[in-house]
Design a protein around this motif. Structure first.
Motif, PDB file in Angstrom:
ATOM      1  N   LEU A   1      -7.812   5.463   7.961  1.00  0.00           N
ATOM      2  CA  LEU A   1      -6.569   5.651   7.223  1.00  0.00           C
ATOM      3  C   LEU A   1      -6.526   7.020   6.551  1.00  0.00           C
ATOM      4  O   LEU A   1      -5.501   7.707   6.573  1.00  0.00           O
ATOM      5  CB  LEU A   1      -6.406   4.547   6.176  1.00  0.00           C
ATOM      6  N   VAL A   2      -7.638   7.404   5.939  1.00  0.00           N
ATOM      7  CA  VAL A   2      -7.774   8.702   5.277  1.00  0.00           C
ATOM      8  C   VAL A   2      -9.039   9.359   5.809  1.00  0.00           C
ATOM      9  O   VAL A   2     -10.093   8.721   5.890  1.00  0.00           O
ATOM     10  CB  VAL A   2      -7.848   8.557   3.744  1.00  0.00           C
ATOM     11  N   ILE A   3      -8.932  10.628   6.179  1.00  0.00           N
ATOM     12  CA  ILE A   3     -10.060  11.376   6.738  1.00  0.00           C
ATOM     13  C   ILE A   3     -10.194  12.682   5.969  1.00  0.00           C
ATOM     14  O   ILE A   3      -9.357  13.572   6.084  1.00  0.00           O
ATOM     15  CB  ILE A   3      -9.849  11.681   8.237  1.00  0.00           C
ATOM     16  N   GLY A   4     -11.220  12.796   5.152  1.00  0.00           N
ATOM     17  CA  GLY A   4     -11.418  14.008   4.362  1.00  0.00           C
ATOM     18  C   GLY A   4     -10.247  14.325   3.455  1.00  0.00           C
ATOM     19  O   GLY A   4      -9.925  15.496   3.217  1.00  0.00           O
ATOM     20  N   GLY A   5      -9.598  13.303   2.935  1.00  0.00           N
ATOM     21  CA  GLY A   5      -8.472  13.495   2.028  1.00  0.00           C
ATOM     22  C   GLY A   5      -7.124  13.585   2.702  1.00  0.00           C
ATOM     23  O   GLY A   5      -6.093  13.655   2.025  1.00  0.00           O
ATOM     24  N   ASP A   6      -7.093  13.599   4.044  1.00  0.00           N
ATOM     25  CA  ASP A   6      -5.835  13.670   4.788  1.00  0.00           C
ATOM     26  C   ASP A   6      -5.553  12.339   5.476  1.00  0.00           C
ATOM     27  O   ASP A   6      -6.474  11.628   5.883  1.00  0.00           O
ATOM     28  CB  ASP A   6      -5.892  14.774   5.848  1.00  0.00           C
ATOM     29  N   LEU A   7      -4.265  12.026   5.651  1.00  0.00           N
ATOM     30  CA  LEU A   7      -3.900  10.812   6.350  1.00  0.00           C
ATOM     31  C   LEU A   7      -4.183  10.948   7.843  1.00  0.00           C
ATOM     32  O   LEU A   7      -4.147  12.039   8.404  1.00  0.00           O
ATOM     33  CB  LEU A   7      -2.412  10.506   6.140  1.00  0.00           C
ATOM     34  N   HIS A   8      -4.491   9.820   8.478  1.00  0.00           N
ATOM     35  CA  HIS A   8      -4.672   9.795   9.928  1.00  0.00           C
ATOM     36  C   HIS A   8      -3.446  10.441  10.587  1.00  0.00           C
ATOM     37  O   HIS A   8      -2.306  10.096  10.278  1.00  0.00           O
ATOM     38  CB  HIS A   8      -4.818   8.344  10.392  1.00  0.00           C
ATOM     39  N   PRO A   9      -3.658  11.392  11.501  1.00  0.00           N
ATOM     40  CA  PRO A   9      -2.517  12.156  12.033  1.00  0.00           C
ATOM     41  C   PRO A   9      -1.515  11.332  12.819  1.00  0.00           C
ATOM     42  O   PRO A   9      -0.354  11.754  12.972  1.00  0.00           O
ATOM     43  CB  PRO A   9      -3.194  13.203  12.936  1.00  0.00           C
ATOM     44  N   ASP A  10      -1.902  10.169  13.338  1.00  0.00           N
ATOM     45  CA  ASP A  10      -0.993   9.381  14.160  1.00  0.00           C
ATOM     46  C   ASP A  10      -0.328   8.232  13.409  1.00  0.00           C
ATOM     47  O   ASP A  10       0.403   7.436  14.010  1.00  0.00           O
ATOM     48  CB  ASP A  10      -1.739   8.813  15.377  1.00  0.00           C
ATOM     49  N   ILE A  11      -0.576   8.122  12.112  1.00  0.00           N
ATOM     50  CA  ILE A  11       0.053   7.071  11.323  1.00  0.00           C
ATOM     51  C   ILE A  11       1.394   7.563  10.794  1.00  0.00           C
ATOM     52  O   ILE A  11       1.474   8.612  10.151  1.00  0.00           O
ATOM     53  CB  ILE A  11      -0.859   6.633  10.161  1.00  0.00           C
ATOM     54  N   GLN A  12       2.468   6.825  11.086  1.00  0.00           N
ATOM     55  CA  GLN A  12       3.793   7.183  10.602  1.00  0.00           C
ATOM     56  C   GLN A  12       3.892   6.956   9.093  1.00  0.00           C
ATOM     57  O   GLN A  12       3.177   6.139   8.524  1.00  0.00           O
ATOM     58  CB  GLN A  12       4.850   6.337  11.306  1.00  0.00           C
ATOM     59  N   ASP A  13       4.827   7.667   8.482  1.00  0.00           N
ATOM     60  CA  ASP A  13       5.021   7.514   7.045  1.00  0.00           C
ATOM     61  C   ASP A  13       5.340   6.072   6.675  1.00  0.00           C
ATOM     62  O   ASP A  13       4.833   5.546   5.689  1.00  0.00           O
ATOM     63  CB  ASP A  13       6.142   8.426   6.551  1.00  0.00           C
ATOM     64  N   ASN A  14       6.187   5.459   7.455  1.00  0.00           N
ATOM     65  CA  ASN A  14       6.554   4.063   7.183  1.00  0.00           C
ATOM     66  C   ASN A  14       7.040   3.443   8.484  1.00  0.00           C
ATOM     67  O   ASN A  14       8.237   3.200   8.671  1.00  0.00           O
ATOM     68  CB  ASN A  14       7.618   3.980   6.091  1.00  0.00           C
ATOM     69  N   GLY A  15       6.101   3.164   9.378  1.00  0.00           N
ATOM     70  CA  GLY A  15       6.438   2.657  10.703  1.00  0.00           C
ATOM     71  C   GLY A  15       7.016   1.260  10.664  1.00  0.00           C
ATOM     72  O   GLY A  15       6.984   0.570   9.634  1.00  0.00           O
ATOM     73  N   PRO A  16       7.549   0.806  11.796  1.00  0.00           N
ATOM     74  CA  PRO A  16       8.220  -0.496  11.846  1.00  0.00           C
ATOM     75  C   PRO A  16       7.257  -1.678  11.786  1.00  0.00           C
ATOM     76  O   PRO A  16       7.688  -2.791  11.469  1.00  0.00           O
ATOM     77  CB  PRO A  16       8.944  -0.464  13.198  1.00  0.00           C
ATOM     78  N   SER A  17       5.974  -1.459  12.101  1.00  0.00           N
ATOM     79  CA  SER A  17       5.004  -2.555  12.076  1.00  0.00           C
ATOM     80  C   SER A  17       4.589  -2.849  10.647  1.00  0.00           C
ATOM     81  O   SER A  17       4.006  -1.996   9.963  1.00  0.00           O
ATOM     82  CB  SER A  17       3.772  -2.184  12.909  1.00  0.00           C
ATOM     83  N   LYS A  18       4.878  -4.061  10.186  1.00  0.00           N
ATOM     84  CA  LYS A  18       4.500  -4.462   8.834  1.00  0.00           C
ATOM     85  C   LYS A  18       3.777  -5.800   8.913  1.00  0.00           C
ATOM     86  O   LYS A  18       4.188  -6.706   9.624  1.00  0.00           O
ATOM     87  CB  LYS A  18       5.723  -4.558   7.916  1.00  0.00           C
ATOM     88  N   ALA A  19       2.660  -5.907   8.179  1.00  0.00           N
ATOM     89  CA  ALA A  19       1.833  -7.112   8.224  1.00  0.00           C
ATOM     90  C   ALA A  19       0.987  -7.172   6.965  1.00  0.00           C
ATOM     91  O   ALA A  19       0.883  -6.203   6.208  1.00  0.00           O
ATOM     92  CB  ALA A  19       0.933  -7.101   9.467  1.00  0.00           C
ATOM     93  N   ILE A  20       0.405  -8.342   6.719  1.00  0.00           N
ATOM     94  CA  ILE A  20      -0.648  -8.453   5.707  1.00  0.00           C
ATOM     95  C   ILE A  20      -1.834  -7.659   6.233  1.00  0.00           C
ATOM     96  O   ILE A  20      -2.321  -7.900   7.342  1.00  0.00           O
ATOM     97  CB  ILE A  20      -1.051  -9.921   5.479  1.00  0.00           C
ATOM     98  N   ARG A  21      -2.313  -6.672   5.479  1.00  0.00           N
ATOM     99  CA  ARG A  21      -3.373  -5.785   5.956  1.00  0.00           C
ATOM    100  C   ARG A  21      -4.381  -5.535   4.844  1.00  0.00           C
ATOM    101  O   ARG A  21      -4.089  -5.681   3.660  1.00  0.00           O
ATOM    102  CB  ARG A  21      -2.794  -4.447   6.423  1.00  0.00           C
ATOM    103  N   ASN A  22      -5.594  -5.118   5.266  1.00  0.00           N
ATOM    104  CA  ASN A  22      -6.593  -4.744   4.268  1.00  0.00           C
ATOM    105  C   ASN A  22      -7.431  -3.586   4.773  1.00  0.00           C
ATOM    106  O   ASN A  22      -7.479  -3.289   5.970  1.00  0.00           O
ATOM    107  CB  ASN A  22      -7.476  -5.930   3.877  1.00  0.00           C
ATOM    108  N   GLY A  23      -8.072  -2.899   3.821  1.00  0.00           N
ATOM    109  CA  GLY A  23      -8.899  -1.756   4.155  1.00  0.00           C
ATOM    110  C   GLY A  23      -9.874  -1.475   3.041  1.00  0.00           C
ATOM    111  O   GLY A  23      -9.874  -2.136   1.995  1.00  0.00           O
ATOM    112  N   VAL A  24     -10.719  -0.455   3.265  1.00  0.00           N
ATOM    113  CA  VAL A  24     -11.705  -0.060   2.274  1.00  0.00           C
ATOM    114  C   VAL A  24     -11.746   1.457   2.219  1.00  0.00           C
ATOM    115  O   VAL A  24     -11.592   2.138   3.241  1.00  0.00           O
ATOM    116  CB  VAL A  24     -13.102  -0.641   2.618  1.00  0.00           C
ATOM    117  N   GLY A  25     -11.917   1.995   1.024  1.00  0.00           N
ATOM    118  CA  GLY A  25     -12.003   3.435   0.837  1.00  0.00           C
ATOM    119  C   GLY A  25     -13.107   3.791  -0.133  1.00  0.00           C
ATOM    120  O   GLY A  25     -13.520   2.972  -0.965  1.00  0.00           O
ATOM    121  N   ILE A  26     -13.592   5.021  -0.035  1.00  0.00           N
ATOM    122  CA  ILE A  26     -14.640   5.533  -0.926  1.00  0.00           C
ATOM    123  C   ILE A  26     -14.077   6.715  -1.696  1.00  0.00           C
ATOM    124  O   ILE A  26     -13.492   7.633  -1.100  1.00  0.00           O
ATOM    125  CB  ILE A  26     -15.886   5.986  -0.133  1.00  0.00           C
ATOM    126  N   ASP A  27     -14.254   6.712  -3.020  1.00  0.00           N
ATOM    127  CA  ASP A  27     -13.801   7.849  -3.808  1.00  0.00           C
ATOM    128  C   ASP A  27     -14.946   8.836  -4.039  1.00  0.00           C
ATOM    129  O   ASP A  27     -16.074   8.617  -3.595  1.00  0.00           O
ATOM    130  CB  ASP A  27     -13.158   7.385  -5.118  1.00  0.00           C
TER     131      ASP A  27
END
Length: 291
Positions: free
Chosen positions: A201-227
């Motif tokens: 989802l985030v790579i070196g502080g930047d968003l994944h280049p192929d992820i749309q700002d607000n694409g049509p696919s919406k679902a219950i989702r989860n993820g993990v990040g490191i600060d």
């Protein structure tokens, strides 16, 4: 036995600290709408959050949440979507990978995994990656330093194969997220835990280049990040959201330098402090234990 929480005086002091921090934050917010955290005590006037404020008051908010019995998880709202945000702190927690049971009562659920375990040892549990028809991890998976599945570098369809995908892994008090190719090139020692999923989802502080700002696919989702401090932030949506919204929450609100999508639609959380036990079908699990 559940430890006694801070005294009312301590809670009041934390509230005063949070109020002071709200007044001192002054920098402009990056892209993304404000987070509105669920109030745990008396209602207060809503104030727009800023990234600097979030970094300053996170520790106080987490301690206040713990005092109110919610454990390390808080309810938040981002861009109109309710989320649950759980923090794993290397000074307070350890992380390990596990698998939901593939047979027996409540197979394929966190509840089935939790049966007979000492609840007081668990901070929270969240599903930890995608799985095949046998509930086994699709990608790299290490449980208690035992590599059960090799690194998956194949191409294919579906979220897992939206490159770059990545690996969440760690040993002792150091937890990391790396894209799969960087992990292959730079990590020689086997970690104590590891799980591969995708996309990043985030790579070196930047968003994944192929992820749309607000694409049509919406679902219950989860993820993990490191600060930057090494804390792991686990996020699960409590309503459908897009990949872009989830990625922006990690980047803009949590200041995660790297973040990894774990799964969607089956995303599940067990938070013993509140009694929340999601019952969706899962496979790999990430178990956060109290030290």
């Amino acid at each position: 036995m559940t430890p006694h929480g801070p005294s009312p005086t301590r809670i009041a002091s934390l509230g005063a600290l949070a109020a002071a921090l709200l007044l001192t934050a002054c920098d402009a917010r990056p892209a993304g709408e404000p987070v509105v955290r669920t109030e745990l005590g008396e209602p207060v006037e809503s104030v727009s959050s800023q990234s600097d404020q979030a970094a300053l008051d996170e520790a106080a908010a987490a301690e206040l949440a713990l005092a109110q019995g919610n454990g390390p998880c808080q309810s938040v709202t981002f861009e109109g979507v309710p989320l649950t945000h759980c923090i794993a702190d290397p000074e307070q927690h350890r992380i390990r990978a596990s698998l939901a049971p593939s047979s027996g009562a409540n197979f394929g659920t966190i509840e089935g995994w939790a049966a007979g375990r000492n609840e007081s040892d668990i901070a929270f549990v969240m599903n930890g990656g995608m799985y095949d028809d046998n509930l086994k991890a699709m990608g790299y998976f290490v449980q208690d330093s035992d590599r059960l599945v090799e690194l998956n570098r194949a191409d294919g369809s579906g979220n897992f194969f939206l490159k770059p995908n990545g690996v969440f892994f760690g040993s002792n008090d150091r937890w990391r997220i790396l894209d799969t190719e960087t992990f292959l090139r730079t990590i020689g020692d086997r970690p104590q835990f590891g799980t591969q999923s995708g996309p990043m989802l985030v790579i070196g502080g930047d968003l994944h280049p192929d992820i749309q700002d607000n694409g049509p696919s919406k679902a219950i989702r989860n993820g993990v990040g490191i600060d930057a401090s090494g804390k792991a932030h686990f996020v699960i949506s409590d309503a459908p959201l897009s990949f872009g919204q989830l990625a922006r929450f990690f980047r803009d609100e949590l200041n995660a330098t790297n973040a990894l999508f774990l799964d969607g639609n089956i995303s599940s959380l067990w938070n013993p402090a509140t009694g929340r036990m999601d019952s969706r079908r899962v496979g790999p699990l990430l178990v956060v234990e109290t030290k």
